[in-house]
Design an enzyme around this catalytic site. Structure first.
Site, short mmCIF file in Angstrom:
data_model
loop_
_atom_site.label_atom_id
_atom_site.label_comp_id
_atom_site.label_asym_id
_atom_site.label_seq_id
_atom_site.Cartn_x
_atom_site.Cartn_y
_atom_site.Cartn_z
N ARG A 1 32.00 52.48 2.66
CA ARG A 1 31.11 51.87 3.64
C ARG A 1 30.16 50.90 2.97
NH1 ARG A 1 28.23 55.95 7.77
NH2 ARG A 1 30.25 56.97 7.55
N SER B 1 31.13 53.55 11.78
CA SER B 1 30.63 54.77 12.39
C SER B 1 29.35 54.49 13.17
CB SER B 1 30.43 55.84 11.31
OG SER B 1 30.14 57.08 11.89
N HIS B 2 28.22 55.10 12.77
CA HIS B 2 26.96 54.90 13.50
C HIS B 2 25.99 54.03 12.70
CE1 HIS B 2 26.56 58.45 10.95
NE2 HIS B 2 25.29 58.11 10.83
N LYS C 1 37.63 55.02 6.98
CA LYS C 1 37.89 56.46 6.92
C LYS C 1 39.39 56.60 6.70
CE LYS C 1 34.01 57.80 9.88
NZ LYS C 1 33.57 58.32 11.20
N ASP D 1 29.33 58.39 19.78
CA ASP D 1 28.83 57.51 18.73
C ASP D 1 29.71 56.25 18.66
OD1 ASP D 1 31.11 58.55 17.50
OD2 ASP D 1 30.18 58.71 15.53
N ASP E 1 32.13 55.10 16.87
CA ASP E 1 33.59 55.12 16.73
C ASP E 1 34.24 56.29 17.46
OD1 ASP E 1 32.65 57.01 14.85
OD2 ASP E 1 34.34 56.67 13.50
N ASP F 1 33.97 59.64 17.35
CA ASP F 1 34.37 60.95 16.79
C ASP F 1 33.26 62.00 16.90
OD1 ASP F 1 32.68 60.05 14.76
OD2 ASP F 1 34.23 59.99 13.21
N ARG F 2 32.11 61.63 17.53
CA ARG F 2 31.01 62.60 17.69
C ARG F 2 30.50 62.58 19.12
NH1 ARG F 2 26.31 61.83 14.32
NH2 ARG F 2 26.57 59.62 14.67
N HIS G 1 30.20 66.21 14.74
CA HIS G 1 31.66 66.27 14.53
C HIS G 1 32.13 67.69 14.89
CE1 HIS G 1 32.08 62.50 12.17
NE2 HIS G 1 30.88 62.78 11.72
#
Length: 458
Positions: free
Chosen positions: A15, A103-104, A113, A237, A239, A241-242, A324
Site C-alpha cells: 500500500r 481499502s479505507h 491484496k 468500507d 472495497d 470487505d468490512r 473483517h
C-alpha cells in the site's frame, strides 16, 4: 539491483501513495514477481479485480502486464469489491487473485491484496516479493490477458445460500466505495427495501471517508434511520470487505458484538466449533462462545493472519474488531462485508424486530481504538520494552501474542504496535467506569515508566 520503496511492503498487503511510493512501474514489477511465485507453485492464472479508486484502471493494467511477463495468464474481473476478487479465485478455478485496492485509506492511496495458490500473502511472504524483484529472480514468458464477469455468479451464490424469513427495510451506506455497484441489487434480491446512501462509485469519496469502523463515518446512517421507517442500518468500507451495523436508535454494534450474533448462529449447526477473534475484541466474547458450545481462540490482528489461522484450524468462523468477518461455514473463509451483511439479516429477519436482538448482545463500557503516534519503528520498540519491564498491578493474565493485553478480574487493557502505520493502538474495557479509569491509570504509569515523556491520547 532494483531498489523499491520499502514503506509500501506492509504486513498484510502492499500500500502506498499513488505516483509517489506506488507507481505503475512498481506495480508492474510486483505483478512480475507474483507471476513468478505463481509458476513456482504450479499456478497458471491470476484473477485481478480493482476497487473504485481513480488510479485503479492504470495500476491494474500495469499489474496484469507484469503477471503476463512471467508467463502467467491475467484474468481481469473488472471494478468489483475485494471479496468478489477472492470469489473469482474459486469460481474460475485459478486459486490466485490480486485486488487492487486502497481499502479505507484516503483517495490518493492504492495497494494490492494478494492470494497465490489459495494462500493470502502476509509478513515474510510480502517482504520476499521485494527481495525477489531486487534480486531479479523472475520468470519470463508470455501470459495472456482475458476478461471474466463473475458478478452474476457471486450474487446468485449468495441468493442461493442466504434466506430472509421476512422482508426488511434497511439503510445502506456504501460510502461511494465499490460495494455500491453490487450491494443494493444483491440486498433487493434478498428481499430488502433499501434506503441508499452514497451508492454511486466515486473514487474521490466526496461524502465521507469509507471506513465504518470510525463512528463519525456512520453519522449519515444514524440520521437516515431517524428520518425514515428503515429498521436497521449497514455500511461498507471502500472495497467491500468490512461491515458496519447501526440500530434504529443510532447505537453502533461494533464488530466484536456482531461476532457474538454470528457465533451463536454458526455454533447451532457446528457444535464444538472454534471461533477465532483478534486481541482488540471484547472480553465478553470468550464466555459467550463457550456458553454457545464453541471454543474461543484469541489471535493476532490482521485480515491475512486471521485467514491463515482459519485455514490452519478449520474453524467455521472468525472475526476482527476492524470489521473483517470470515465465514467458513457455508462460505469460503475469506472476509466479505456483503456476505456478512446478508448473514446478519438472515439471523435478524427471524425476529419481529431486529433491534432488541442486537441491543441485547452483551456489552461493557469501553474506549474506541486510541492511537499513540510515533516515529517509524518506535511502536515495536515501545511494546518490546513494555513486554519486558511493564508492571501491571492486579493483573490476572498478560497475553503477548500481539502486543500486550492485560486481563484484570473486571476488565482489560491493550497496547499493540500497528502493522500498517507507525502508531501504538490502545483499547480499554471494564465492568464499570471506575474500573475503566483504574485500568487506564495502570497503563499510563506502565507506558510512562518504559517511555518517559510519551504523549498519551487518554
Amino acid at each position: 539491483m532494483n531498489q523499491l520503496p520499502a514503506e509500501i511492503f506492509k504486513a498484510y498487503d502492499i500500500r502506498g501513495i499513488v505516483n509517489k511510493s506506488l507507481t505503475a512501474e512498481v506495480v508492474r514489477q510486483v505483478g512480475h514477481a507474483l507471476g513468478s511465485l505463481a509458476i513456482e507453485q504450479g499456478q497458471t492464472a491470476i484473477a485481478v479485480g480493482r476497487d473504485g479508486r481513480l488510479s485503479g484502471p492504470e495500476l491494474s493494467s500495469a499489474l496484469m502486464d507484469g503477471i503476463c511477463a512471467a508467463g502467467v495468464d491475467a484474468i481481469d474481473v473488472g471494478c468489483v469489491p475485494t471479496p468478489l476478487t477472492y470469489f473469482a479465485a474459486y469460481e474460475l478455478g485459478c486459486h490466485s487473485c490480486v485486488s487492487v485496492t486502497g481499502s479505507h485509506n484516503p483517495p490518493d492511496y492504492n495497494g494490492l491484496k494478494m492470494v497465490i495458490g489459495g494462500t493470502t500473502l502476509a509478513l515474510d511472504a510480502i517482504q520476499d516479493l521485494k527481495k525477489r524483484i531486487e534480486a531479479g529472480n523472475l520468470k519470463h514468458g508470455q501470459g495472456q490477458r482475458r476478461n471474466a464477469d463473475i458478478t452474476a455468479a457471486y450474487v446468485d451464490k449468495i441468493i442461493g445460500d442466504v434466506k430472509l424469513a421476512r422482508p426488511m427495510k434497511i439503510v445502506m451506506d456504501c460510502g461511494n466505495g465499490v460495494a455500491g455497484a453490487i450491494a443494493p441489487e444483491l440486498f433487493k434480491r434478498l428481499g430488502c427495501k433499501i434506503v441508499p446512501l452514497y451508492c454511486e462509485v466515486d473514487g474521490n469519496f466526496p461524502n465521507h471517508h469509507p471506513d465504518p469502523s470510525k463512528p463519525e463515518n456512520l453519522a449519515d446512517v444514524i440520521k437516515a434511520l431517524k428520518e425514515t421507517d428503515a429498521e436497521i442500518g449497514i455500511a461498507f468500507d471502500g472495497d467491500g470487505d468490512r461491515l458496519g451495523v447501526v440500530t434504529k436508535d443510532g447505537e453502533i454494534i461494533f464488530p466484536d458484538r456482531q461476532l457474538m450474533l454470528f457465533a451463536a448462529d454458526v455454533l447451532s449447526r457446528v457444535p464444538g466449533g472454534q471461533v477465532i477473534y483478534d486481541v482488540k475484541c471484547t472480553r465478553l466474547l470468550a464466555p459467550w462462545i463457550r456458553q454457545h458450545g464453541g471454543v474461543p481462540l484469541m489471535w493476532n490482528t490482521g485480515h491475512a493472519l486471521v485467514k491463515a489461522k482459519l485455514k490452519e484450524t478449520g474453524a467455521p468462523l472468525a472475526g476482527e474488531m476492524s470489521g473483517h468477518t470470515f465465514f467458513k461455514e457455508r462460505w469460503y473463509g475469506f472476509d466479505d462485508g456483503l456476505y456478512t451483511g446478508a448473514r446478519l439479516l438472515e439471523i435478524l429477519s427471524k425476529s419481529v424486530d431486529a433491534n432488541p436482538v442486537l441491543k441485547n448482545l452483551p456489552n461493557a463500557p469501553s474506549t474506541p481504538e486510541l492511537n499513540i503516534k510515533m516515529a517509524e519503528g518506535e511502536p515495536f520498540a515501545l511494546i518490546d520494552k513494555l513486554k519486558v519491564n511493564g508492571k501491571f498491578d492486579g493483573a490476572e493474565e498478560i497475553i503477548t501474542i500481539d502486543g500486550v493485553r492485560v486481563e484484570y478480574p473486571d476488565g482489560f487493557g491493550l497496547a499493540r504496535p500497528s502493522n500498517t502505520t507507525p502508531v501504538v493502538v490502545l483499547r480499554f474495557e471494564a465492568d464499570n467506569a471506575a474500573a475503566l479509569e483504574r485500568i487506564q491509570n495502570g497503563f499510563r504509569q506502565a507506558l510512562n515508566a518504559v517511555w518517559p515523556g510519551i504523549q498519551l491520547p487518554f
